[in-house]
Design a protein around this motif. Structure first.
Motif, PDB file in Angstrom:
ATOM      1  N   SER A  12       0.847  -1.193   0.000  1.00 55.87           N
ATOM      2  CA  SER A  12       0.000   0.000   0.000  1.00 55.87           C
ATOM      3  C   SER A  12       0.883   1.244   0.000  1.00 55.87           C
ATOM      4  CB  SER A  12      -0.894   0.008   1.236  1.00 55.87           C
ATOM      5  OG  SER A  12      -1.812  -1.058   1.156  1.00 55.87           O
ATOM      6  N   ILE A  13       0.595   2.136  -0.924  1.00 56.70           N
ATOM      7  CA  ILE A  13       1.369   3.369  -1.087  1.00 56.70           C
ATOM      8  C   ILE A  13       0.480   4.542  -0.676  1.00 56.70           C
ATOM      9  CG2 ILE A  13       2.435   4.876  -2.853  1.00 56.70           C
ATOM     10  CD1 ILE A  13       4.103   2.337  -2.075  1.00 56.70           C
ATOM     11  N   ARG A  14       1.040   5.441   0.120  1.00 61.26           N
ATOM     12  CA  ARG A  14       0.227   6.559   0.625  1.00 61.26           C
ATOM     13  C   ARG A  14       0.844   7.920   0.352  1.00 61.26           C
ATOM     14  NH1 ARG A  14      -0.033   2.313   4.415  1.00 61.26           N
ATOM     15  NH2 ARG A  14      -2.136   1.429   4.637  1.00 61.26           N
ATOM     16  N   ASN A  15       1.974   7.952  -0.357  1.00 57.65           N
ATOM     17  CA  ASN A  15       2.542   9.226  -0.835  1.00 57.65           C
ATOM     18  C   ASN A  15       2.857   9.068  -2.309  1.00 57.65           C
ATOM     19  OD1 ASN A  15       3.017  11.235   1.468  1.00 57.65           O
ATOM     20  ND2 ASN A  15       3.726   9.287   2.320  1.00 57.65           N
ATOM     21  N   PHE A  16       2.426  10.067  -3.083  1.00 54.83           N
ATOM     22  CA  PHE A  16       2.475   9.919  -4.541  1.00 54.83           C
ATOM     23  C   PHE A  16       3.146  11.127  -5.193  1.00 54.83           C
ATOM     24  CE2 PHE A  16      -1.203   7.765  -2.768  1.00 54.83           C
ATOM     25  CZ  PHE A  16      -1.137   6.498  -3.335  1.00 54.83           C
ATOM     26  N   ILE A 133       2.667   1.829 -10.991  1.00 57.12           N
ATOM     27  CA  ILE A 133       1.726   2.738 -10.320  1.00 57.12           C
ATOM     28  C   ILE A 133       1.380   2.168  -8.946  1.00 57.12           C
ATOM     29  CG2 ILE A 133      -0.630   3.703 -10.417  1.00 57.12           C
ATOM     30  CD1 ILE A 133      -0.237   3.827 -13.501  1.00 57.12           C
ATOM     31  N   GLY A 134       1.471   3.026  -7.934  1.00 58.30           N
ATOM     32  CA  GLY A 134       1.179   2.601  -6.569  1.00 58.30           C
ATOM     33  C   GLY A 134      -0.296   2.772  -6.248  1.00 58.30           C
ATOM     34  N   SER A 135      -0.740   2.010  -5.254  1.00 65.37           N
ATOM     35  CA  SER A 135      -2.157   2.075  -4.899  1.00 65.37           C
ATOM     36  C   SER A 135      -2.339   1.872  -3.403  1.00 65.37           C
ATOM     37  CB  SER A 135      -2.928   0.986  -5.652  1.00 65.37           C
ATOM     38  OG  SER A 135      -2.474  -0.296  -5.228  1.00 65.37           O
ATOM     39  N   CYS A 136      -3.464   2.334  -2.919  1.00 64.26           N
ATOM     40  CA  CYS A 136      -3.880   1.987  -1.559  1.00 64.26           C
ATOM     41  C   CYS A 136      -5.379   1.775  -1.577  1.00 64.26           C
ATOM     42  CB  CYS A 136      -3.516   3.102  -0.573  1.00 64.26           C
ATOM     43  SG  CYS A 136      -3.886   2.651   1.145  1.00 64.26           S
ATOM     44  N   VAL A 161     -12.595   2.595  -1.838  1.00 69.16           N
ATOM     45  CA  VAL A 161     -11.944   3.508  -2.786  1.00 69.16           C
ATOM     46  C   VAL A 161     -10.503   3.043  -2.983  1.00 69.16           C
ATOM     47  CG1 VAL A 161     -11.117   5.896  -3.058  1.00 69.16           C
ATOM     48  CG2 VAL A 161     -13.385   5.477  -2.080  1.00 69.16           C
ATOM     49  N   ILE A 162     -10.050   3.058  -4.223  1.00 70.15           N
ATOM     50  CA  ILE A 162      -8.631   2.762  -4.476  1.00 70.15           C
ATOM     51  C   ILE A 162      -7.934   4.063  -4.879  1.00 70.15           C
ATOM     52  CG2 ILE A 162      -6.969   1.459  -5.859  1.00 70.15           C
ATOM     53  CD1 ILE A 162      -9.062  -0.725  -6.161  1.00 70.15           C
ATOM     54  N   ALA A 163      -6.946   4.438  -4.064  1.00 71.08           N
ATOM     55  CA  ALA A 163      -6.153   5.639  -4.352  1.00 71.08           C
ATOM     56  C   ALA A 163      -4.977   5.241  -5.227  1.00 71.08           C
ATOM     57  CB  ALA A 163      -5.658   6.241  -3.041  1.00 71.08           C
ATOM     58  N   LEU A 164      -4.644   6.115  -6.176  1.00 70.20           N
ATOM     59  CA  LEU A 164      -3.634   5.759  -7.169  1.00 70.20           C
ATOM     60  C   LEU A 164      -2.648   6.894  -7.433  1.00 70.20           C
ATOM     61  CD1 LEU A 164      -6.223   4.195  -9.596  1.00 70.20           C
ATOM     62  CD2 LEU A 164      -4.364   2.890  -8.524  1.00 70.20           C
ATOM     63  N   GLY A 165      -1.460   6.524  -7.841  1.00 72.36           N
ATOM     64  CA  GLY A 165      -0.463   7.506  -8.255  1.00 72.36           C
ATOM     65  C   GLY A 165       0.906   6.851  -8.347  1.00 72.36           C
ATOM     66  N   TYR A 166       1.839   7.577  -8.941  1.00 78.57           N
ATOM     67  CA  TYR A 166       3.209   7.054  -9.001  1.00 78.57           C
ATOM     68  C   TYR A 166       3.826   7.216  -7.603  1.00 78.57           C
ATOM     69  CZ  TYR A 166       2.546   6.628 -13.987  1.00 78.57           C
ATOM     70  OH  TYR A 166       2.076   6.247 -15.217  1.00 78.57           O
ATOM     71  N   PRO A 167       4.443   6.165  -7.084  1.00 80.54           N
ATOM     72  CA  PRO A 167       4.877   6.164  -5.678  1.00 80.54           C
ATOM     73  C   PRO A 167       5.933   7.225  -5.357  1.00 80.54           C
ATOM     74  CG  PRO A 167       4.972   3.948  -6.605  1.00 80.54           C
ATOM     75  CD  PRO A 167       4.692   4.878  -7.739  1.00 80.54           C
ATOM     76  N   LYS A 168       5.776   7.823  -4.180  1.00 83.78           N
ATOM     77  CA  LYS A 168       6.805   8.721  -3.654  1.00 83.78           C
ATOM     78  C   LYS A 168       7.152   8.278  -2.233  1.00 83.78           C
ATOM     79  CE  LYS A 168       8.101  13.548  -3.679  1.00 83.78           C
ATOM     80  NZ  LYS A 168       7.640  14.935  -3.685  1.00 83.78           N
ATOM     81  N   MET A 169       7.152   7.013  -2.036  1.00 85.30           N
ATOM     82  CA  MET A 169       7.559   6.453  -0.742  1.00 85.30           C
ATOM     83  C   MET A 169       7.949   4.991  -0.983  1.00 85.30           C
ATOM     84  SD  MET A 169       3.978   5.519   1.216  1.00 85.30           S
ATOM     85  CE  MET A 169       4.735   4.329   2.320  1.00 85.30           C
ATOM     86  N   VAL A 170       8.644   4.452   0.014  1.00 82.52           N
ATOM     87  CA  VAL A 170       9.007   3.040  -0.080  1.00 82.52           C
ATOM     88  C   VAL A 170       8.282   2.289   1.035  1.00 82.52           C
ATOM     89  CG1 VAL A 170      10.911   1.385   0.029  1.00 82.52           C
ATOM     90  CG2 VAL A 170      11.264   3.630  -1.023  1.00 82.52           C
TER      91      VAL A 170
END
Ligand SMILES: Cc1cc2nc3c(=O)[nH]c(=O)nc-3n(C[C@H](O)[C@H](O)[C@H](O)COP(=O)(O)O)c2cc1C
Length: 208
Positions: A12-16, A133-136, A161-170
């Motif tokens: 799960s990615i939470r910063n994009f 693409i990262g998602s949460c 809801v699925i949040a999406l974006g290119y990841p900015k976290m590990v």
């Protein structure tokens, strides 16, 4: 990326990043959901793709992030998702006109199976992961609030809801030491404990 690698590397990615996601890719995500397994093949799900910046901002107001580490796990300012897919369960009528009479009777007599949502969501997230693409996936959603934003009709229910974006976290898998709680280290890397295979696999018998 092969499927097994996508499965193992998805977290799960939470910063994009601010980079937008091409609509063609979002359509492919929904297409991946479309063909997911469905109990009795009833296909009760529909998908609301949100990309407009102002709408993304409104959706964001109705989400809760990373309960174990709140508020540190919230997306940082400027690192919010750039798109969402809202998972909708159609309670009736939808596709009614294309169903034969007996089929529509079947559709009414079954309750939509929530396992459909799981399969569809995972298809979306794994396809996203396979293209970087990262998602949460978020269940902690103010459904009434989001319903208002989009004037979602009564015959539809928001599941998640699925949040999406290119990841900015590990985010990475951590060794399981008895707690399921994920944690952030000093560098901002998220560590997510997963139970080891040896503890959950049973081959031919439950006795070891
Ligand atoms: C049904 C479901 C609902 C979830 N709801 C939320 C949520 O509301 N907010 C959030 O930040 N994460 C949410 N998650 C993500 C979980 O926290 C995450 O999957 C879990 O910590 C394991 O991490 P991983 O996805 O990186 O493997 C949800 C996951 C699932 C399966």
């Amino acid at each position: 990326m092969d499927t097994y690698r996508a499965i193992l590397s998805r977290r799960s990615i939470r910063n994009f990043r601010s980079r937008r996601i091409n609509m063609k890719l979002l359509r492919r995500m929904v297409n991946s959901a479309r063909v997911a397994p469905s109990a009795a093949n009833l296909q009760p799900l529909e998908y609301l793709v949100v990309t407009a910046k102002s709408l993304c901002e409104e959706v964001f107001e109705h989400l809760k992030w990373a309960g174990y580490i709140s508020p540190e796990g919230n997306p940082k300012l400027g690192c919010e998702p750039v798109a969402y897919i809202i998972m909708l369960i159609s309670k009736s009528k939808v596709s009614h006109s294309v169903l034969k009479r007996d089929e529509s009777a079947i559709r009414y007599s079954f309750k939509p199976d929530l396992r459909d949502v799981g399969a569809a969501a995972e298809n979306i997230m794994l396809f996203a992961q396979s293209i970087g693409i990262g998602s949460c996936w978020l269940g902690a959603v103010n459904k009434i609030g989001i319903k208002k934003v989009f004037s979602i009709p009564k015959r539809m229910e928001i599941d998640s809801v699925i949040a999406l974006g290119y990841p900015k976290m590990v985010s990475t898998i951590a060794k399981f030491t008895g707690s399921v709680k994920y944690y952030l280290d000093k560098k901002g890397t998220l560590h997510v404990p997963k139970r080891p295979l040896k503890d959950i696999i049973h081959i031919n018998s439950l006795t070891r």
